[in-house]
Write an enzyme that holds these catalytic residues in place. Sequence first.
Site, PDB file in Angstrom:
ATOM      1  N   GLU A 165      42.378  37.808  26.973  1.00 19.39           N
ATOM      2  CA  GLU A 165      43.297  36.714  27.515  1.00 19.39           C
ATOM      3  C   GLU A 165      42.529  35.527  26.916  1.00 19.39           C
ATOM      4  O   GLU A 165      43.180  34.522  26.675  1.00 19.39           O
ATOM      5  CB  GLU A 165      43.238  36.744  28.856  1.00 19.39           C
ATOM      6  CG  GLU A 165      43.822  38.065  29.490  1.00 19.39           C
ATOM      7  CD  GLU A 165      42.431  38.888  29.738  1.00 19.39           C
ATOM      8  OE1 GLU A 165      41.907  39.312  28.993  1.00 19.39           O
ATOM      9  OE2 GLU A 165      42.509  39.476  30.810  1.00 19.39           O
ATOM     10  N   CYS A 185      40.476  39.230  34.284  1.00 19.04           N
ATOM     11  CA  CYS A 185      39.114  39.156  35.357  1.00 19.04           C
ATOM     12  C   CYS A 185      39.308  37.526  35.892  1.00 19.04           C
ATOM     13  O   CYS A 185      39.997  36.832  35.504  1.00 19.04           O
ATOM     14  CB  CYS A 185      37.941  39.126  34.493  1.00 19.04           C
ATOM     15  SG  CYS A 185      37.513  37.920  33.345  1.00 19.04           S
TER      16      CYS A 185
HETATM   17  N1  LIG Z   1      41.338  41.959  31.526  1.00 18.65           N
HETATM   18  C1  LIG Z   1      40.320  42.135  30.875  1.00 18.65           C
HETATM   19  C2  LIG Z   1      39.772  42.862  31.348  1.00 18.65           C
HETATM   20  C3  LIG Z   1      38.381  43.559  30.429  1.00 18.65           C
HETATM   21  N2  LIG Z   1      38.357  42.903  29.238  1.00 18.65           N
HETATM   22  C4  LIG Z   1      37.288  43.587  28.093  1.00 18.65           C
HETATM   23  C5  LIG Z   1      36.262  43.206  28.401  1.00 18.65           C
HETATM   24  C6  LIG Z   1      35.374  44.504  28.011  1.00 18.65           C
HETATM   25  O1  LIG Z   1      35.074  44.375  26.520  1.00 18.65           O
HETATM   26  C7  LIG Z   1      36.347  45.587  28.164  1.00 18.65           C
HETATM   27  C8  LIG Z   1      36.099  46.186  29.633  1.00 18.65           C
HETATM   28  O2  LIG Z   1      34.952  47.268  29.349  1.00 18.65           O
HETATM   29  P1  LIG Z   1      34.552  48.499  30.280  1.00 18.65           P
HETATM   30  O3  LIG Z   1      33.843  47.707  31.508  1.00 18.65           O
HETATM   31  O4  LIG Z   1      36.231  48.934  30.888  1.00 18.65           O
HETATM   32  O5  LIG Z   1      33.846  49.265  29.540  1.00 18.65           O
HETATM   33  O6  LIG Z   1      37.604  44.889  28.270  1.00 18.65           O
HETATM   34  C9  LIG Z   1      39.403  42.083  28.571  1.00 18.65           C
HETATM   35  O7  LIG Z   1      39.386  42.079  27.463  1.00 18.65           O
HETATM   36  N3  LIG Z   1      40.331  41.906  29.408  1.00 18.65           N
HETATM   37 ZN   LIG Z   2      38.364  38.388  31.318  1.00 15.95          ZN
END
Ligand SMILES: Nc1ccn([C@H]2C[C@H](O)[C@@H](COP(=O)(O)O)O2)c(=O)n1
Ligand SMILES: [Zn+2]
Length: 161
Positions: free
Chosen positions: A81, A105
């Site tokens: 995002e 997040c």
């Molecule tokens: N809304 C979101 C949530 C997470 N991300 C990214 C950040 C990390 O690269 C990955 C999450 O990793 P995990 O803890 O599931 O192994 O996703 C995002 O881009 N947007």
């Molecule tokens: Zn985020």
Amino acid sequence: MTRKREDYISWDEYFMGVAILSGMRSKDPNTQVGCCIVSRDNKILSMGYNGFPIGCSDDEFSWSRDGEELDNKYLFSTHSELNAILNYSGTSLQGAKLYVTLFPCNECAKAIIQAGISTVVYDSDKYADTLSVLASKKMFDAAGVKYIQYKRSGRQVTITL
Ligand SMILES: Nc1ccn([C@H]2C[C@H](O)[C@@H](COP(=O)(O)O)O2)c(=O)n1
Ligand SMILES: [Zn+2]
């Protein structure tokens, strides 16, 4: 008279489809997230996916989820995002709609609100119980940002690349 075809994809399928396709560029081995930002009149304004910042090599920085904080991905990966917001080269995202494959997040929620984005359409909410996502929802509620879960149509789309 030859009539138009009726089985064309909807706007929601189109934009979530673009978000899913963007996520396929991610090098994250665990979670690939894609995002597509759209104007009020259904024009695509920007796209993004989760990855390390420019200059931070995908082969040198770790994609690990665990270990020392400076040796895992969390302090370094830029979320889809935020990348989509930063990739936008126009003047304003006021009133835009953001399609994302995973609920934002708290850090991205702040950027979404400050950018003036009015609606978030998300697919997965797999981290719904985390403080980060609870904080995002609290901020979206306070700021009047609508968040709507994407209703999967079940349509299969095959693309041969
Ligand atoms: N809304 C979101 C949530 C997470 N991300 C990214 C950040 C990390 O690269 C990955 C999450 O990793 P995990 O803890 O599931 O192994 O996703 C995002 O881009 N947007
Ligand atoms: Zn985020």
